[in-house]
Motif scaffolding. Structure first.
Motif, PDB file in Angstrom:
ATOM      1  N   CYS A 638       0.897  -0.772  -0.272  1.00 16.87           N
ATOM      2  CA  CYS A 638      -0.228  -0.222   0.133  1.00 16.87           C
ATOM      3  C   CYS A 638       0.941   1.343  -0.077  1.00 16.87           C
ATOM      4  N   VAL A 639       0.396   2.200  -0.357  1.00 19.46           N
ATOM      5  CA  VAL A 639       1.219   3.222   0.293  1.00 19.46           C
ATOM      6  C   VAL A 639       2.125   4.123   0.987  1.00 19.46           C
ATOM      7  N   GLY A 640       1.784   4.105   2.100  1.00 23.20           N
ATOM      8  CA  GLY A 640       2.507   3.389   3.472  1.00 23.20           C
ATOM      9  C   GLY A 640       2.379   5.635   3.881  1.00 23.20           C
ATOM     10  N   CYS A 644       0.082   8.058   3.208  1.00 24.92           N
ATOM     11  CA  CYS A 644      -1.430   8.088   3.918  1.00 24.92           C
ATOM     12  C   CYS A 644      -0.900   8.723   5.000  1.00 24.92           C
ATOM     13  N   PHE A 646      -2.754   7.234   8.113  1.00 30.48           N
ATOM     14  CA  PHE A 646      -2.893   6.088   8.389  1.00 30.48           C
ATOM     15  C   PHE A 646      -1.673   5.206   8.827  1.00 30.48           C
ATOM     16  N   GLY A 647      -0.925   5.532   7.969  1.00 31.83           N
ATOM     17  CA  GLY A 647       0.298   4.324   8.148  1.00 31.83           C
ATOM     18  C   GLY A 647       0.894   4.727   9.124  1.00 31.83           C
ATOM     19  N   SER A 676       1.601  -4.040   4.189  1.00 28.84           N
ATOM     20  CA  SER A 676      -0.280  -3.050   4.228  1.00 28.84           C
ATOM     21  C   SER A 676       1.139  -2.338   5.470  1.00 28.84           C
ATOM     22  N   GLY A 677       0.691  -1.170   5.666  1.00 26.61           N
ATOM     23  CA  GLY A 677       1.470  -0.002   6.442  1.00 26.61           C
ATOM     24  C   GLY A 677       0.306   0.106   7.352  1.00 26.61           C
ATOM     25  N   CYS A 678      -0.950  -0.370   7.977  1.00 23.67           N
ATOM     26  CA  CYS A 678      -1.833  -0.477   8.959  1.00 23.67           C
ATOM     27  C   CYS A 678      -2.554  -1.029   9.297  1.00 23.67           C
ATOM     28  N   ARG A 680      -5.955  -1.240   8.649  1.00 22.66           N
ATOM     29  CA  ARG A 680      -6.855  -1.095   7.692  1.00 22.66           C
ATOM     30  C   ARG A 680      -6.613  -1.972   6.202  1.00 22.66           C
ATOM     31  N   CYS A 682      -4.217  -2.071   3.222  1.00 20.39           N
ATOM     32  CA  CYS A 682      -4.900  -2.416   1.887  1.00 20.39           C
ATOM     33  C   CYS A 682      -3.827  -2.715   0.730  1.00 20.39           C
TER      34      CYS A 682
HETATM   35  S1  SF4 Z   1      -3.061   0.178   4.316  1.00 22.29           S
HETATM   36 FE1  SF4 Z   1      -3.387   2.054   6.290  1.00 22.29          FE
HETATM   37  S2  SF4 Z   1      -1.432   2.652   5.691  1.00 22.29           S
HETATM   38 FE2  SF4 Z   1      -1.661   1.315   4.085  1.00 22.29          FE
HETATM   39  S3  SF4 Z   1      -2.528   3.092   2.080  1.00 22.29           S
HETATM   40 FE3  SF4 Z   1      -4.084   1.541   3.490  1.00 22.29          FE
HETATM   41  S4  SF4 Z   1      -4.898   2.869   5.310  1.00 22.29           S
HETATM   42 FE4  SF4 Z   1      -3.182   3.569   4.548  1.00 22.29          FE
END
Ligand code: SF4
Ligand SMILES: Cc1cc2nc3c(=O)[nH]c(=O)nc-3n(C[C@H](O)[C@H](O)[C@H](O)COP(=O)(O)OP(=O)(O)OC[C@H]3O[C@@H](n4cnc5c(N)ncnc54)[C@H](O)[C@@H]3O)c2cc1C
Length: 811
Positions: A638-640, A644, A646-647, A676-678, A680, A682
């Motif tokens: 994901c973009v992290g 992002c 949330f990352g 994934s960066g969190c 969530r 993605c």
């Molecule tokens: S996984 Fe978390 S950090 Fe990665 S894009 Fe989704 S919301 Fe953002």
């Protein structure tokens, strides 16, 4: 309308098949009574040999059990012989009472022929026909003696089965070579040698004179030259005769067998016959393939459909492990006939093709029978072979087509090509069944009956599964790796490590491979095991790889290829995109697609353009994405934190680092990662082989997910605090999988087999983790390289069309 009363005499392989067709097509049309002299219902008689050899049990070969008959409301009278038929009253008289019929089927099979030698009625003199005979042979203890009279298919299967149990077996054959009806002398000689290697004594041109007994029990066979061969059991396997006595007394027209027309009708309009008991246009039958054709025709006839039985050319194989022989058509000498013969004495290979008026009419092969089906198809089709005569004996791979690849050969077969000779099942039916959900060998057998009889087409059916399912195909577990050896994948892996074996030749030789060079099933597996276990000593063998891996691109259904450059962690830039767009223009790529793994797929590239497009992409810094490999495919991110809200960590950066560490590695099956960066999630990391979720406290590493034929969530392997540890754990898990899993087991299947606890313990132990990482790095020092660049530099001309090569060869 009242149901028709159908009585069937004999629960044999032919009548069993009639009942299957009938009850499938019209479950309520008939009120069926089934007599069988044997005290049981239908089983696969031809698998008695594997039962004898200890490879299967009786339960494995039952084709119709109690439930099957009950579901179809068939009245079973097993263990009851039919004694008489009153055709005027339309009544069948069984040993326990009579039954009226509207239609009657004879499926009485054959009676084994017993040579009326003095002593033939002693206890311990048996035929080889049914379960009782088989059990009698199985009752012999290692070291006891058995004489088999008859060196044909049946006698040799009996001999090999008993020898496998440690019985001291002598085969007595009256002719100058074994299986003289199917083999010529040279092939018979090789067969004899390999049976002798199994410890079987073979006496040829041996005339039996008398069976010697004591107290009513067999003791020896005496030959007419006075030789006495001691034995505890004597098996006569010298031929069969259609079982016609009942039909004869009933007044039906009978010759060698019960006379039938093309619809399997006898001389009485209400009576039909199928199987070995019939005579059709002067021929009688001893193999199941034509019987199954007869069964289909009879069922259709009884259902009022139009059908006619046509006799076809047959092929023969011997079901004895390590005796690879194939024979088809007619190979008798004749003035208008010519032979093409190939011999390789050192490897025990012999092939003979018989040609008449530019058509192949017969083929005999020993030692290397891989092309048998192809030759058989040429015989059946009556193909004009003039153009390929020079290279005919070398098989389909030398006919100007692409390099030998069993999968492409199977892929190229027409839908009506016969795959299973016993059951007359063609490719189209099997492919339809696979596409309809039959995802493994058992399911295909259930749906189509292909490979469910003698089993010699199992390899072909597996190839069809592989061709049709692609990555979805997985080899069945706990079975020999393939028909070339008796060892399981696990055994082969263990022995490669412990023996140790560091080359394919060592594996074939030391582990007793029954084929010269393995086959399409075992070679890729053995190649992987060797390169995973001995990266420094072993050299990868491209010929042991599936076509996609050999060509370093995915072959598509129209024969073009799809090319996927690597995009590290899903990141690209304008100059890479420009290079991809230019390549797509230059090579007329019809479809450019974004894949599920965050990459760009160039679909529809011609085989000969592969080196060109690779060179162009390489120049822009792009390397192969291994989208075709049993190895690392993608690391989806994901973009992290870079972008992002949330990352919690740099998921893209970690994805890139992981991909750069793992790329080029070969694994038992494909491997996909997600970061994934969190939570969530993605990047959908929790349905990957390895998934990492970045959290405030560090990294949650989980493994064993899937989103293909099976959908499965990953399970938590461990939590670590730093990015370096996350990378280390990922590599250690990958190496553990490489070192222990069966080839073509996805990571989730392997984890389920060994248990997550076991995997966790290995990875948690810091010493073990470090040595796994070191072993992986050692392997990567050799295999982390771009195959596109390598092929462009060294093998570009191999991608040119084969037409020119054919011309050169012909000149
Ligand atoms: S996984 Fe978390 S950090 Fe990665 S894009 Fe989704 S919301 Fe953002
Ligand atoms: C050990 C062995 C290995 C073989 N291997 C192969 C192989 O690899 N490939 C191949 O193609 N073929 C093979 N065959 C041959 C194959 O098994 C036969 O061709 C096939 O079984 C014949 O089928 P059928 O229905 O005509 O008769 P059968 O299967 O023999 O069935 C006939 C049944 O009728 C019963 N019966 C007879 N008379 C009466 C009566 N009056 N009342 C009631 N019941 C009666 C018999 O008891 C028997 O159960 C093998 C055979 C044997 C014995």
């Amino acid at each position: 309308m009242a149901k028709q009363k159908l009585v069937v005499i004999g629960a044999g392989m032919a009548s069993g098949r009639v009942l299957e067709h009938l009850t499938d097509a019209a479950p309520d049309a008939f009120d069926i009574t089934l007599f069988n002299a044997e005290p049981r219902g239908n089983y696969n008689r031809i698998m008695l040999s594997p039962v004898l050899a200890g490879d299967q049990t009786y339960a494995d070969i039952v084709t119709h059990d109690e439930a099957w008959y009950a579901e179809r409301a068939i009245t079973c009278r097993f263990g009851e012989k039919v004694l008489e038929i009153d055709r005027d009253a339309k009544i069948v008289v069984g040993a326990n009472g009579h039954v009226p019929y509207d239609q009657l089927i004879f499926g009485t099979g054959s009676d084994p022929f017993m040579i009326p030698l003095p002593g033939h009625d002693l206890d311990g003199v048996i035929a080889y026909r049914d379960l009782e005979d088989t059990e009698r042979m199985m009752g012999l203890q290692p070291g006891q003696k058995c004489v088999v009279i008859g060196g044909g298919l049946l006698g040799l299967e009996a001999a090999a089965g008993m020898a496998a149990r440690g019985v001291d077996v002598t085969v007595v054959h009256i002719m100058g070579h074994l299986m003289e009806r199917q083999l010529d002398e040279a092939a018979g000689y090789l067969l004899r040698k390999s049976l002798e290697d199994k410890g079987i004594t073979i006496c040829l041109q041996a005339n039996s004179k008398e069976i010697v007994g004591r107290d009513g029990q067999v003791k020896a066979l005496m030959l007419d030259d006075g030789t006495e061969l001691p034995c505890d059991l004597l098996v006569m396997a010298v031929g069969i005769r259609p079982s016609v006595a009942l039909a004869k007394t009933a007044g039906l027209a009978v010759g060698r067998g019960i006379h039938v027309d093309d619809q399997m009708g006898t001389s009485d309009g209400a009576i039909f016959a199928v199987g070995e008991c019939v005579e059709h246009n002067g021929a009688i039958f001893g193999l199941v393939a034509p019987l199954y054709d007869q069964a289909r025709v009879l069922a259709q006839t009884l259902l009022g459909e139009k059908a006619a039985f046509v006799q076809k050319t047959l092929s023969t194989k011997l079901k004895v492990t390590g005796c690879d022989l194939f024979s088809a058509g007619d190979f008798a000498d004749g003035e208008t006939r010519e032979d093409i013969v190939f011999r390789d004495p050192a490897r025990g290979i012999y092939k003979r093709l018989v040609i008449e008026e530019n058509r192949l009419v017969g083929a005999v092969m020993y030692g290397d029978t891989g092309d048998g089906n192809w030759f058989f198809q040429l015989i059946k089709d009556g193909t004009d072979i003039e153009e390929m005569r020079e290279t005919l004996i070398f098989g389909p791979s030398m006919q100007g087509g692409p390099a030998p690849d069993p999968l492409s050969a199977v892929a190229a077969l027409p839908r009506d090509a016969e795959i299973c000779g016993c059951n007359g099942v063609c490719k189209g039916i099997i492919v339809d069944a696979i596409e309809g959900g039959a995802g493994d060998l058992g399911a295909v057998r259930g749906a189509t009956k292909a490979s469910a009889s003698c089993g010699t087409c199992t390899g072909l059916v597996e190839q069809l599964l592989q061709v049709t399912l692609g990555d979805g195909f997985e080899l069945p577990s706990a079975q020999p790796i393939c028909g070339c050896c008796d060892l399981t994948h696990e055994d082969v892996r263990r022995l490669i490590k412990t023996t140790p074996l560091k080359s394919q030749e060592a594996v074939w030789q030391e582990l007793g491979w029954s084929t010269r060079n393995g086959c399409h099933v075992c070679r890729p597996a053995v190649n992987f095991y060797l390169l995973a276990d001995w990266p420094l000593e072993y050299q990868d063998d491209p010929q042991s790889r599936f076509i996609n891996e050999r060509k370093h691109a995915n072959i598509q259904k129209d024969g073009t290829f799809s090319v996927v450059p690597r995009m590290w962690g899903g990141i690209t830039n304008p100059s890479e995109l420009r290079a991809i767009a230019d390549a797509a223009d230059k090579y007329n790529v019809p479809t450019v697609k974004v894949t599920g793994g965050q990459r760009i797929d160039l679909l529809g590239v011609k085989g000969e353009d592969l080196p060109g497009i690779w060179a162009d992409l390489n120049r822009a810094g792009l390397v192969s994405g291994h989208a075709y490999s049993k190895g690392l495919r993608t690391v989806k991110t994901c973009v992290g934190t870079d972008h992002c809200r949330f990352g919690t960590q740099d998921s893209t950066g970690l994805g890139i680092k992981l991909e750069q560490a793992l790329w080029g590695s070969w694994t038992p099956h494909k491997v996909k990662l997600g970061v994934s960066g969190c939570p969530r999630n993605c990047a959908e990391a929790t349905c990957k082989d390895i998934g990492i979720i970045c959290v405030d406290s560090g990294y949650q590493v989980s493994v064993g997910g899937a989103a293909g034929m099976d959908v499965k969530e990953t399970e938590r392997l461990c939590d670590v605090a730093t990015e370096a540890e996350a990378i280390e754990v990922t590599i250690a898990f990958t190496q553990l999988y490489r070192e222990n899993a069966k080839y073509l087991d996805r990571a989730y299947k392997w984890v389920a087999k060994v248990g997550l606890d076991w995997v966790q313990e290995r990875v948690a132990d810091l010493d073990e983790r470090a040595s796994l990482v070191a072993a992986f790095e050692l392997s990567q020092s050799i295999y982390r390289k771009d195959p596109w660049a390598e092929h462009v530099a060294e093998k570009a001309e191999a991608y040119q069309p084969m037409a020119d090569l054919t011309l050169e060869a012909a000149e």
